[in-house]
Design an enzyme around this catalytic site. Structure first.
Site: not given
Length: 772
Positions: A19, A125, A450, A533, A659, A683, A712, A744
């Site tokens: 990362k 995920n 959010g 991420r 959402h 989305e 994104h 998002c």
């Protein structure tokens, strides 16, 4: 001899080295050479670590800077036309995954290219970049063949690896037709792609590989007989063309079922199956193998962080050895260890402050050791690893009998749930009338999902607070200033329904976990989510319940700063479940219901505090859907019940939002309808509007906000681009029900691009109102 093997290892590094170097490259602070050198170092560390744990077959080719499916697409020249003018290299590959936008200069034209679509990798995920195929698609290997290069890299270190390749059927069927190739049947590309696979396997054989792992995860899905026929033909051809290679077909995340029928006469040397998710399939799989084929037993959970019950796993392995012989058995994790953190060695705080729970855990390094222990016991007798087995048995029993995992009050409250707690007081049309009268909004109301940017300053303040360098009062003052700034920015942008920005939240699940009993947190339990991420899932070890309100202070303060309505922002019970490492000693449905009761209490308290818009996010509800249709109904029943339990304690005038993201909603449409939310945001920006067809076809009545831009990607879409999306939405959604919002939350973006994108988004709503 039974062999200890692995299917894949985390690519992020124990300290998230991948990362850090990738984001440095994006920021212009690292060169291509620098990130290549960092990757070489990390791959070497990973291979050596696995070898040190006693594995005899170690994977290579499983490393990626961004996504392994994207890497495979690039290796096979599946690069959409819009990216082909970019120079070959990391910048182009990253542009495919995240889009690219550069202003014009004296020497270069403006660059503005949308990223490829991103979807969840089965029911995890993790997100993969969806391959885009064209009718005239050509496939070929370039000068740099990643899989071969990394095999040779390990070989130079004296480590003989098992290369990992995404299989041709999964590669094609997990992709989609490009916009210019509507109607393309993806399977029709199989004759074109197979010669390139043959070339790849030939190169691996020439490099000295003996085994190759070919991942075909779609074998855990419901597949038509015609697809299984293609599997048999494909692998008969590939194995015949690479006779010196032994092919291991890897499946995971569920049972292979009748899809196993092609294996026996396919020419493959072995099959890996997930016996954590589907232990009952062992006998069926063995019955469908030839007398020489290997069975790879996925006995160590590759998707959770608990120690394996080695006694139970050993019994399953002994059954397999008795049936086929030790020379035909591999021991392995259930799937790639991509989905678990790297090592417990850096969990110093957890080890010192909660030694009891620390003793129950195993990360990827420790899981490799468990695999070796099982293989060693099978090869040399249980007495050869008696100490390891005894220590494991002690940990398993200590967890089973711990007083910290159960709470009688929580169990009693579960028993007291009644049907009225699972439904709103009136149906949506009646609620909508009351809501519009009590709290009117303009047509095409604008909102965000959010979160707003998590800046360096926010992260630094949080780190200082965590380390005790600033006190609670100083940290709370800082958060209040960030909330005020976020509200001020929304005022300037003229957004209709505000959010407080979530400056106080490090993660949408972890934040709530920190405030709920039954959770605990790691320091370095990071796993890959998408691109660079990483997320650090909280750990649910015991019965979950709320002790105090969790969001009231920040939400009420934010509302006090504006006359615009402020949304209360909560994470739903299914998403809290899916994005945590969950206890495996009680059913997931029970854990989810516990979470729902905790969220219900917070929803009711928000309403009492005067908050009339409350969003309970469920981006993971589709993610949790089982892979087989026969299992859908049971999951959707308890998952939707959990959402309803969390949201139905309010009056009709209170607007419940939810959402969802990156979902094939067609599979769960009736469940979405049963969730009975007043406003659904989804989305949509990279899905070519195909998602909205389901809402139109099934007559969805509630209000809906399909995202008009992709958060994104760092690129800023124009007002015209967003307006074209909104106009297309109106073909499916009545104008009185359409909201305008991003895909998002905005936490990963910078303020500059957020302001520009939201300015364009609000302009879209104003243009739509003017066209009435």
């Amino acid at each position: 001899m039974v062999q200890a093997t692995n299917l894949g290892f985390p690519r992020i590094g124990a300290q998230r080295e991948t990362k850090k170097i990738v984001e440095a490259f994006w920021a212009g602070k690292a060169t291509e050479q620098a990130i290549d050198e960092a990757a070489i170092k990390l791959r070497a560390e990973n291979w050596k670590l696995q070898k040190a744990q006693g594995l005899s077959q170690i994977p290579s080719g499983d490393f990626s800077f961004y996504d392994h499916v994207l890497d495979h697409s690039v290796m096979f020249n599946v690069i959409p036309q819009r990216f082909r003018h970019l120079a070959d290299g990391h910048e182009r590959n990253f542009a495919i995954g995240r889009g690219i936008q550069k202003p014009a200069t004296e020497t270069q034209e403006k660059v503005d290219i949308e990223a490829q679509e991103m979807k969840k990798w089965f029911d995890t995920n993790y997100h993969y970049i969806v391959p885009e195929f064209e009718t005239n698609q050509t496939f070929h290997l370039g000068a740099h063949v990643k899989t071969v290069a990394e095999f040779n890299e390990a070989k130079a270190l004296g480590i003989h690896t098992r290369p990992v390749v995404l299989g041709p059927l999964s590669f094609l069927l997990l992709g989609k037709a490009a916009k210019n190739s509507a109607g393309l049947e993806l399977i029709s590309l199989l004759p074109k792609v197979l010669p390139v696979y043959e070339e790849l396997f030939s190169k691996l054989a020439q490099a000295g590989a003996d085994w190759v792992q070919v991942d075909e995860p779609i074998l855990a899905l419901d597949l038509a007989d015609s697809v299984i026929a293609h599997f048999k033909e494909t692998y008969s051809r590939l194995t015949a063309g690479a006779s010196s290679l032994k092919f291991l077909i890897a499946t995971y995340f569920g049972r292979i079922g009748d899809n196993v029928s092609f294996i026996k006469n396919s020419g493959v040397a072995g099959l890996h199956v997930d016996l954590v998710r589907a232990p009952e399939q062992l006998e069926h799989v063995i019955a469908n193998l030839s007398s020489t084929q290997i069975i790879s037993l996925g006995l160590v959970d590759g998707r959770n962080i608990w120690k394996s019950n080695l006694a139970n796993a050993l019994k399953i392995a002994q059954t397999a050895v008795a049936a086929v012989g030790s020379d035909r058995v591999f021991i392995a994790p259930s799937c790639s260890l991509l989905h678990t953190p790297v090592t417990l060695r850096f969990e110093k705080r957890l080890a010192s402050k909660n030694a009891e729970l620390f003793d129950w855990l195993a990360y990827s390094e420790e899981k490799c050791k468990e695999v070796h222990t099982l293989a060693h016991a099978l090869n040399h007798g249980v007495e050869s690893v008696q100490a390891e087995l005894a220590d494991n048995a002690r940990s398993i029993e200590a967890r089973r009998t711990s007083s910290h995992t159960t709470n009688s009050a929580v169990r009693q409250r579960l028993e007291a749930i009644v049907p009225d707690q699972l439904r709103r007081r009136n149906v949506f049309p009646e609620r909508q009338t009351k809501q519009h009268k009590a709290n009117p909004l303009p047509e095409f109301p604008t909102t965000t999902i959010g979160s707003f940017p998590q800046t360096k300053e926010i992260r630094l303040a949080r780190a200082k607070f965590t380390k005790g360098e600033i006190d609670v009062a100083a940290y709370n003052d800082f958060i209040k200033k960030e909330i005020a700034y976020c509200v001020e920015e929304q005022e300037k942008l003229n957004i209709d329904v505000f959010v407080h920005g979530e400056a106080e939240r490090n993660d949408m699940v972890a934040y709530f976990g920190e405030r709920l009993e039954g959770y605990i947190f790691s320091e370095n339990g990071w796993i890959a989510s998408y691109g660079s991420r990483c997320v650090r899932p909280p750990i649910i070890f015991g019965d979950v319940h709320r002790v105090n309100p969790m969001t009231i202070t920040e939400t009420v303060y934010a509302q006090s700063l504006t006359t615009k309505p402020m949304k209360g922002m909560l994470t739903g019970p299914v998403t809290c479940l899916q994005w945590s490492f969950v206890r495996d000693d009680i059913p997931r449905s029970v854990v989810c219901t516990q979470l729902a009761l905790a969220i219900r209490d917070e929803v009711v308290d928000l309403e009492k505090a005067g908050i009339v818009h409350i969003q309970v996010d469920e981006p993971a509800i589709r993610e949790g859907l089982p892979l087989r249709a026969v299992d859908f109904d049971f999951y959707l029943q308890w998952a939707v019940d959990a959402f309803l339990l969390s949201t139905t304690g309010v009056n009709d005038e209170t607007v419940i939002h939810t959402h969802m993201c990156y979902s094939d909603f067609q599979d769960i449409f009736q469940a979405i309808r049963r969730m009975d939310a007043d406003v659904l945001t989804i989305e949509n920006s990279k899905s070519d509007m195909r998602i909205l067809g389901a809402f139109s076809t099934h007559g969805y009545q509630a209000e809906i906000g399909p995202g008009v831009f992709d958060i994104h990607s760092p690129r800023v879409p124009s007002t015209q681009e967003m307006k074209e999306r909104a106009d297309a939405m109106l073909k499916y959604i009545p104008r009185q029900n359409l909201w305008i919002n991003p895909d998002c939350g905005l936490k990963t973006r910078g303020w500059k691009e957020v302001r520009e994108s939201l300015t364009n988004m609000v302009a879209v709503a104003e243009a739509l109102r003017a066209s009435a």
